[in-house]
Scaffold this motif. Structure first.
Motif, short mmCIF file in Angstrom:
data_model
loop_
_atom_site.label_atom_id
_atom_site.label_comp_id
_atom_site.label_asym_id
_atom_site.label_seq_id
_atom_site.Cartn_x
_atom_site.Cartn_y
_atom_site.Cartn_z
N LEU A 1 -3.65 3.82 -8.06
CA LEU A 1 -3.54 5.17 -7.51
C LEU A 1 -4.88 5.90 -7.60
CD1 LEU A 1 -0.08 6.31 -8.94
CD2 LEU A 1 -0.63 5.83 -6.54
N GLU B 1 -6.68 5.04 -4.20
CA GLU B 1 -6.06 6.21 -3.57
C GLU B 1 -4.91 5.80 -2.65
OE1 GLU B 1 -9.18 8.53 -1.79
OE2 GLU B 1 -10.21 8.79 -3.70
N ILE B 2 -4.11 4.84 -3.12
CA ILE B 2 -2.93 4.43 -2.36
C ILE B 2 -1.85 5.48 -2.52
CG2 ILE B 2 -3.42 1.95 -2.57
CD1 ILE B 2 -1.31 1.86 -4.82
N ASP B 3 -0.85 5.44 -1.64
CA ASP B 3 0.29 6.33 -1.78
C ASP B 3 1.06 5.95 -3.03
OD1 ASP B 3 -0.31 7.69 0.57
OD2 ASP B 3 0.96 6.38 1.80
N ASP B 4 1.55 6.96 -3.73
CA ASP B 4 2.35 6.71 -4.92
C ASP B 4 3.55 5.85 -4.54
OD1 ASP B 4 3.26 6.79 -7.52
OD2 ASP B 4 3.78 8.91 -7.50
N PHE C 1 3.70 -1.22 -2.21
CA PHE C 1 2.86 -0.27 -1.50
C PHE C 1 2.17 -1.02 -0.37
CE2 PHE C 1 0.45 -2.19 -4.87
CZ PHE C 1 -0.80 -2.43 -4.33
#
Length: 121
Positions: free
Chosen positions: A64, A68-71, A87
């Motif tokens: 994360l 900076e991936i989506d939660d 993800f």
């Protein structure tokens, strides 16, 4: 391609093991099992690529922050011996991380898959 290669370097915590030619990068995940990242348009819904980790929560937190991936949610069910979370990479390829709940079972799986390669030396 450079952006994709860098993204997977962060995901896997290392540079590719082999770059056979421009537009392709490869990582040997375990002996004889390779992940290939190639330049081009991915097919919709690729994956999931399943990757085992020793600490799912810590790895989720790292990704994360660093990618900076989506939660994503961590799931578990009593009849399933792992916890997991899924993800997508920036190109829509699905990736599922999992952690064995029973560490003895995890060791047995590693021995079954890699036994001769890592335990019989």
């Amino acid at each position: 391609m450079a952006e994709g290669q860098r993204w997977y370097e962060i995901l896997l915590n290392r540079r590719p093991d082999f770059i056979p030619h421009e537009g392709v990068a490869e990582w040997e995940l375990i002996p004889g099992c390779w992940l290939q990242v190639a330049e081009g348009i991915p097919s919709e819904g690729n994956g999931p690529l399943r990757i085992g980790v020793t600490d799912l929560k810590a790895e989720k937190d790292r990704l994360l922050k660093e990618l900076e991936i989506d939660d994503f949610d961590i799931h578990s069910r009593s009849e399933v011996p792992v916890m997991w979370g899924t993800f997508a990479d920036p190109w829509g390829n699905r990736i599922r991380l999992f952690e064995h709940v029973d560490k003895d079972e995890e060791r047995k799986r590693i021995e079954t898959i890699l036994g001769e390669l890592i335990f019989d030396r």
